[in-house]
Design a protein around this motif. Structure first.
Motif, PDB file in Angstrom:
ATOM      1  N   TYR A  20       3.101  11.255   7.375  1.00  0.00           N
ATOM      2  CA  TYR A  20       1.943  10.870   6.725  1.00  0.00           C
ATOM      3  C   TYR A  20       1.181  12.038   6.575  1.00  0.00           C
ATOM      4  N   ARG A  21       0.557  12.120   5.516  1.00  0.00           N
ATOM      5  CA  ARG A  21      -0.597  13.072   5.380  1.00  0.00           C
ATOM      6  C   ARG A  21      -2.008  12.612   5.157  1.00  0.00           C
ATOM      7  N   GLY A  26       3.017  10.300   1.609  1.00  0.00           N
ATOM      8  CA  GLY A  26       3.967  10.495   2.472  1.00  0.00           C
ATOM      9  C   GLY A  26       5.492  10.549   2.061  1.00  0.00           C
ATOM     10  N   LEU A  27       6.279  10.910   3.273  1.00  0.00           N
ATOM     11  CA  LEU A  27       7.620  11.046   3.174  1.00  0.00           C
ATOM     12  C   LEU A  27       8.069   9.761   3.943  1.00  0.00           C
ATOM     13  N   GLY A  51      12.729  10.220   0.781  1.00  0.00           N
ATOM     14  CA  GLY A  51      11.879  10.481  -0.590  1.00  0.00           C
ATOM     15  C   GLY A  51      10.500  10.074  -0.326  1.00  0.00           C
ATOM     16  N   VAL A  52       9.565  10.036  -1.416  1.00  0.00           N
ATOM     17  CA  VAL A  52       8.481   9.543  -1.115  1.00  0.00           C
ATOM     18  C   VAL A  52       8.106   8.221  -0.718  1.00  0.00           C
ATOM     19  N   ALA A  58       2.969   0.652   3.020  1.00  0.00           N
ATOM     20  CA  ALA A  58       3.425   0.563   4.556  1.00  0.00           C
ATOM     21  C   ALA A  58       2.304   0.235   5.440  1.00  0.00           C
ATOM     22  N   LEU A  59       1.367   0.589   5.225  1.00  0.00           N
ATOM     23  CA  LEU A  59      -0.085   0.157   5.941  1.00  0.00           C
ATOM     24  C   LEU A  59      -0.222  -1.567   5.869  1.00  0.00           C
ATOM     25  N   GLU A  60       0.062  -1.946   4.521  1.00  0.00           N
ATOM     26  CA  GLU A  60       0.013  -3.319   4.272  1.00  0.00           C
ATOM     27  C   GLU A  60       1.024  -4.212   4.938  1.00  0.00           C
ATOM     28  N   GLU A  61       2.051  -3.783   4.814  1.00  0.00           N
ATOM     29  CA  GLU A  61       3.427  -4.624   5.402  1.00  0.00           C
ATOM     30  C   GLU A  61       3.695  -4.184   6.978  1.00  0.00           C
TER      31      GLU A  61
END
Length: 146
Positions: A20-21, A26-27, A51-52, A58-61
């Protein structure tokens, strides 16, 4: 300020494997880390960048977890710092690269790596050790980790 940077400043990390940037890009990370009772404990930890990653999804899930830092060590070239530790569940490890002013460059979250407790350098290759003696070696000059 992006979501990832806000989380980092609050002492939290996303709870999904990823790199995470602070600009909320993110990757995907694929880390098959041997844990405490794994027959391969004490071995190298496989680490693959994919990949991307959709950071907002990701934060939501997967939500977030508090960081439990174990170390913050200067980079050998003086350009910043490496931080590492774990999360609240005991199986989570994180590594973060910080700039010279301690601002976040990236944070790598690994759900099955176990917490990272130390680092040693071989030039700009960092060899991280988790709490079970497993090793993760990263070349910090690769584009994804630079």
């Amino acid at each position: 300020m992006g979501m990832v940077e806000r989380l980092w400043k609050a002492g939290e990390i996303p709870l999904r494997d990823g790199l995470y940037r602070p600009d909320d890009t993110g990757l995907e990370l694929h880390v098959d880390g041997p844990g405490a009772h794994h027959p391969d404990a004490g071995q190298p930890i496989p680490f693959r960048v994919g990949g991307v990653l959709d950071v907002a999804r990701a934060l939501e899930e997967y939500h977030v977890d508090e960081v439990d830092p174990c170390f913050e060590v200067p980079l050998p070239d003086g350009s910043g710092w490496m931080s590492g530790g774990g999360g609240g569940m005991g199986n989570i490890g994180y590594l973060a690269r910080l700039d010279a002013d301690s601002s976040l460059r990236w944070v790598a979250v690994m759900f099955r790596s176990n917490p990272f407790v130390g680092v040693r350098y071989e030039g700009m290759r960092a060899v991280f050790t988790n709490d079970w003696g497993n090793l993760l070696t990263l070349d910090l000059t690769t584009p994804a980790l630079g």
